[in-house]
Write a protein that holds these residues in place. Structure first.
Motif, PDB file in Angstrom:
ATOM      1  N   GLY A  77     -12.510 -29.824   3.636  1.00 42.98           N
ATOM      2  CA  GLY A  77     -11.924 -30.267   4.894  1.00 42.98           C
ATOM      3  C   GLY A  77     -11.550 -31.729   4.923  1.00 42.98           C
ATOM      4  O   GLY A  77     -10.790 -32.160   5.793  1.00 42.98           O
ATOM      5  N   VAL A  78     -12.065 -32.524   3.948  1.00 45.17           N
ATOM      6  CA  VAL A  78     -11.704 -33.945   3.931  1.00 45.17           C
ATOM      7  C   VAL A  78     -10.267 -34.084   3.431  1.00 45.17           C
ATOM      8  O   VAL A  78      -9.747 -33.204   2.734  1.00 45.17           O
ATOM      9  N   PRO A  79      -9.584 -35.180   3.771  1.00 46.12           N
ATOM     10  CA  PRO A  79      -8.207 -35.375   3.308  1.00 46.12           C
ATOM     11  C   PRO A  79      -8.103 -35.384   1.779  1.00 46.12           C
ATOM     12  O   PRO A  79      -9.041 -35.771   1.078  1.00 46.12           O
ATOM     13  N   ARG A  80      -6.954 -34.968   1.289  1.00 49.78           N
ATOM     14  CA  ARG A  80      -6.733 -34.887  -0.157  1.00 49.78           C
ATOM     15  C   ARG A  80      -6.989 -36.220  -0.845  1.00 49.78           C
ATOM     16  O   ARG A  80      -7.651 -36.268  -1.894  1.00 49.78           O
ATOM     17  N   GLU A 103      -9.882 -39.569  -4.703  1.00 51.93           N
ATOM     18  CA  GLU A 103     -10.499 -40.866  -4.994  1.00 51.93           C
ATOM     19  C   GLU A 103     -11.963 -40.698  -5.387  1.00 51.93           C
ATOM     20  O   GLU A 103     -12.449 -41.354  -6.316  1.00 51.93           O
ATOM     21  N   ALA A 104     -12.669 -39.802  -4.697  1.00 53.20           N
ATOM     22  CA  ALA A 104     -14.095 -39.599  -4.985  1.00 53.20           C
ATOM     23  C   ALA A 104     -14.300 -39.048  -6.389  1.00 53.20           C
ATOM     24  O   ALA A 104     -15.141 -39.547  -7.152  1.00 53.20           O
ATOM     25  N   VAL A 117     -15.457 -40.921 -10.827  1.00 50.32           N
ATOM     26  CA  VAL A 117     -16.357 -40.447 -11.885  1.00 50.32           C
ATOM     27  C   VAL A 117     -15.566 -39.937 -13.088  1.00 50.32           C
ATOM     28  O   VAL A 117     -15.858 -40.281 -14.235  1.00 50.32           O
ATOM     29  N   MET A 118     -14.552 -39.132 -12.840  1.00 53.18           N
ATOM     30  CA  MET A 118     -13.839 -38.452 -13.917  1.00 53.18           C
ATOM     31  C   MET A 118     -12.607 -39.193 -14.427  1.00 53.18           C
ATOM     32  O   MET A 118     -12.012 -38.799 -15.423  1.00 53.18           O
ATOM     33  N   PHE A 136      -2.724 -28.506  -6.060  1.00 52.13           N
ATOM     34  CA  PHE A 136      -3.853 -28.640  -6.979  1.00 52.13           C
ATOM     35  C   PHE A 136      -3.828 -30.000  -7.670  1.00 52.13           C
ATOM     36  O   PHE A 136      -2.764 -30.518  -8.006  1.00 52.13           O
ATOM     37  N   THR A 137      -5.014 -30.540  -7.891  1.00 52.49           N
ATOM     38  CA  THR A 137      -5.178 -31.725  -8.728  1.00 52.49           C
ATOM     39  C   THR A 137      -6.250 -31.399  -9.752  1.00 52.49           C
ATOM     40  O   THR A 137      -7.367 -31.027  -9.386  1.00 52.49           O
TER      41      THR A 137
END
Length: 202
Positions: A73-76, A81-82, A86-87, A106-107
């Protein structure tokens, strides 16, 4: 007459003893393309682990074990960014207007794909690819976990008559993590895990 017959027999024997022509050399199989290594080179890669969750993705501080949920539900942009911290940089971006659940974007970050609908984080899919080893549930279930081991740690529910193959869920309800085994049997290993909305055709 007898001499001619003997001559013909000798000619036949010589022909039979003649070595066969060498067969054409077998064509060499094309060399397999090298599989690119997963990066996991974001600025927080050394300090943060990512746990698979039925409500999104959970980020775990490796130093103290504290967790924070990146919820569906959070914005794309927030989700990208989150995970990117890490990746590292995403591997690919794509869209599909014909998904069973409706149009999706998709990302992809190596083995992990984030799914979006209407610009919001809607689901994730983890495939059996380089980078999958960077993810597991809080109970340690991951791509590659054998069926018997998974069943010993959580309630494993087989999805009967699934068009996706050896489909299962870890627990019950809308917030359960789903998955697929590579084959039948207790020794079969998990080939994919997913949660939320995915682009499946059932």
């Amino acid at each position: 007459m007898m001499r001619n017959l003997t001559t013909l027999v000798l000619i036949g024997l010589l022909a039979a003893c003649k070595p066969a022509a060498d067969s054409a050399p077998a064509e060499k199989e094309p060399a397999a393309l090298p599989v690119p290594e997963a990066r996991a080179d974001g600025p927080a890669a050394a300090t943060t682990a990512i746990s698979l969750d039925g409500e999104g993705l959970r980020f775990v501080d490796k130093a103290n074990g504290k967790t924070s949920l990146l919820a569906f539900g959070v914005p794309r942009v927030q989700a990208e960014e989150a995970l990117g911290r890490v990746m590292g940089k995403e591997s690919d971006r794509s869209s599909n207007a014909e998904c069973g659940a409706g149009p999706m974007d998709f990302t992809r970050y190596d083995a992990m794909t984030l799914n979006f609908q209407d610009g919001k984080f809607a689901g994730w899919f983890l495939g059996n690819e380089p980078g999958a080893e960077n993810y597991s549930t809080m109970s340690g279930i991951a791509v590659g976990t054998p069926r018997a081991k998974a069943a010993a740690s959580v309630k494993l529910i087989a999805i009967e008559d699934s068009t996706l193959g050896e489909e299962f869920s870890l627990g019950e309800g809308e917030k359960a993590i789903g998955g697929m085994f590579a084959a039948p049997g207790d020794d079969a290993k998990i080939d994919a895990l997913f949660a939320g909305v995915n682009c499946f055709f059932r």
